[in-house]
Design an enzyme around this catalytic site. Structure first.
Site, short mmCIF file in Angstrom:
data_model
loop_
_atom_site.label_atom_id
_atom_site.label_comp_id
_atom_site.label_asym_id
_atom_site.label_seq_id
_atom_site.Cartn_x
_atom_site.Cartn_y
_atom_site.Cartn_z
N THR A 172 0.83 -1.21 0.00
CA THR A 172 0.00 0.00 0.00
C THR A 172 0.87 1.26 0.00
O THR A 172 0.70 2.15 -0.85
CB THR A 172 -0.91 -0.01 1.26
OG1 THR A 172 -1.60 -1.24 1.29
CG2 THR A 172 -1.88 1.14 1.26
N LYS A 225 2.13 5.27 18.16
CA LYS A 225 2.19 6.61 17.53
C LYS A 225 2.39 7.68 18.61
O LYS A 225 3.16 8.62 18.41
CB LYS A 225 0.90 6.85 16.74
CG LYS A 225 0.79 5.92 15.52
CD LYS A 225 -0.60 5.95 14.91
CE LYS A 225 -0.71 5.05 13.69
NZ LYS A 225 -2.09 4.83 13.24
#
Ligand code: NDP
Ligand code: HSE
Length: 428
Positions: free
Chosen positions: A13, A205
């Site tokens: 991707t 994150k």
């Protein structure tokens, strides 16, 4: 005209999004840089599965050495994912004095500081804009545009899958499992969605963003994490009655007592800017002592949006290669700071209790709350049937440890049949 050559590791991707954007905007990118930027090799395990005709001068390779030993390649882009092999490749590329771009949050949340130190030692750059919030340019914003600010708080919707699930549950009344199924079909969720729904992806994150914002070595394990798997429709509906919407938030906050790092489902006021972040979108709300409040919003995943962030890193490094100034600046810079235990965090809480539908129960519950010095802001009572009622309670701000103590005392109270759920409420 000078050319800076690039190798991609991975063509899924993100690899394809990166390659396609570089192709689509090749003239513009060359013009902006003042020299040519070209991908010349793409490492994959199984080239035959890619039904693409690569432009002249670009080839698939299946051995890493043909990249590591190619002196014409100065930038290696790791977009494979996983930790073990990706780490080997990134480490080998840095050792070979190649600059590295990676989108790999799993690797960075575990090994980011070590890899950064290695890059500096080898005089090359390591960049990772795409690792957090996909297409939203947030990492460079923190270490560049906002670098003159003392950041005091980050609050983010950092995982598209969970935001999509909670939006579907809140707005369309879908069940958790139906919403997750749709997120998987739309390609938002990881192959194994555990990392998404248990909050691990958001915690990785947050660790990366907090390391940059607060100048401390922060690892995934430093973040307190709760996922969304226990959230149900009943709580979403009560929350709506109190004027809240539910989000999986990553919160990093610096206080005089230290830095607190949490990923957890929380109610926020429907008037808060983060409440309008719906579906698979991501956002980060930043508080700084110069900028005051700012919010960054956009696509947290996907081929071209994530490719856009990878390309920006490649271009920044290519400029440094052309000016022979790689290895000069490192985004991670550290000083020691205390971490603040999650139990001490003060906040309002929502609690849902299933209680006996009899006289005096509310008074017993209130006295247990008072014993723990917890003040009540609002209560909703619904009779479920002749014998059972639900009490939905919103407390005034108090330390989390008080809430854990009161839950323990409710579990010993015969008239409380169950503590249905406890959800933190963010201040407005
Ligand atoms: P994909 O699974 O789509 O692609 C992985 C690619 O890497 C494939 O082309 C695969 O090809 C190749 N590959 C080569 N060697 C290996 C190996 N040892 N293990 C696994 N793959 C290998 O991944 P994505 O593009 O979705 O993700 C790449 C990275 O970007 C991950 O770190 C992810 O967390 C991160 N990211 C992804 C986002 C997204 O929207 N998808 C958003 C932000 C970050 P082959 O099988 O032929 O070898
Ligand atoms: N699974 C991740 C998400 C992809 O849902 O946000 C982007 O990191």
């Amino acid at each position: 005209m000078k050319t800076v050559n690039v190798a991609l590791l991975g063509f899924g991707t993100v690899g394809q999004g990166t390659f396609n954007l570089l192709q689509m905007n090749q003239d513009l990118i060359d013009h902006r840089l003042g020299f040519r930027l070209r991908v010349i090799k793409i490492y994959v395990r199984t080239p035959e599965k890619y039904k693409v005709t690569l432009p002249k001068g670009v080839s698939f390779v299946t051995d890493m050495d043909s990249i590591l030993n190619d002196d014409s390649i100065s930038i290696v882009v790791e977009v494979m994912g996983g930790v073990t092999f990706a780490r080997e490749c990134v480490e080998a590329a840095l050792q070979a004095k190649k600059n590295v771009v990676t989108a790999n949050k799993d690797l960075l949340a575990k090994e980011g500081p070590y890899l950064q130190d290695l890059a500096t030692e080898r005089g090359v750059d390591l960049r990772f804009e795409a690792s957090v919030l996909g297409g939203i340019p947030i990492i460079r914003t923190l270490y560049d545009s906002l670098y003159g600010n003392r950041i005091t708080e980050l609050i983010g919707i950092m995982n598209g899958t969970t935001n999509f699930i909670l939006t579907k549950m809140s707005e369309e009344g879908l069940s958790y499992s139906e919403s997750l199924k749709q997120a998987q079909e739309l390609g938002y969720a990881e192959a194994d969605p555990t990392a998404d729904v248990e909050g691990l992806d958001a915690a990785r994150k947050l660790a990366i963003l907090a390391s940059i914002s607060f100048n401390r070595r922060i690892f995934f394990d430093d973040v307190y994490v709760e996922g969304i798997t226990t959230i149900d429709q009943t709580d979403i509906r009560y929350g709506q009655e109190f004027g809240y919407t539910i989000k999986l938030l990553g919160i990093a906050k610096e206080t005089k007592k230290g830095l607190s790092l949490n990923v957890l489902p929380a109610f926020i006021s429907t008037k808060h800017p983060l409440a309008s972040v719906r579906g698979a979108y991501n956002a980060l709300y930043v508080k700084g002592n110069g900028i005051d409040d700012a919010m960054f919003y956009g696509q947290g995943a996907g081929s071209l949006p994530t490719g856009s962030s990878v390309v920006s890193d490649i271009m920044e490094i290519a400029r440094n290669v052309a000016h022979e100034s790689t290895g000069m600046f490192k985004p991670f810079f550290y000083s020691e700071k205390n971490l603040y235990a999650p139990g001490k965090i003060e906040s309002s809480y929502y609690m849902r209790l299933i209680v006996e539908n009899s006289t005096g129960v509310l008074a017993k519950v209130a006295s247990k709350l008072a014993e723990q010095r917890i003040s009540v802001q609002s209560v909703l009572q619904r009779n479920e049937d002749e014998n059972t009622a639900t009490l939905a309670i919103v407390t005034a701000p108090c330390p989390r440890s008080y809430i854990l103590n009161v839950i323990d005392s409710f579990n010993h109270l015969r008239s409380v049949r169950a503590v249905g759920s406890v959800i933190r409420i963010m201040p407005e």
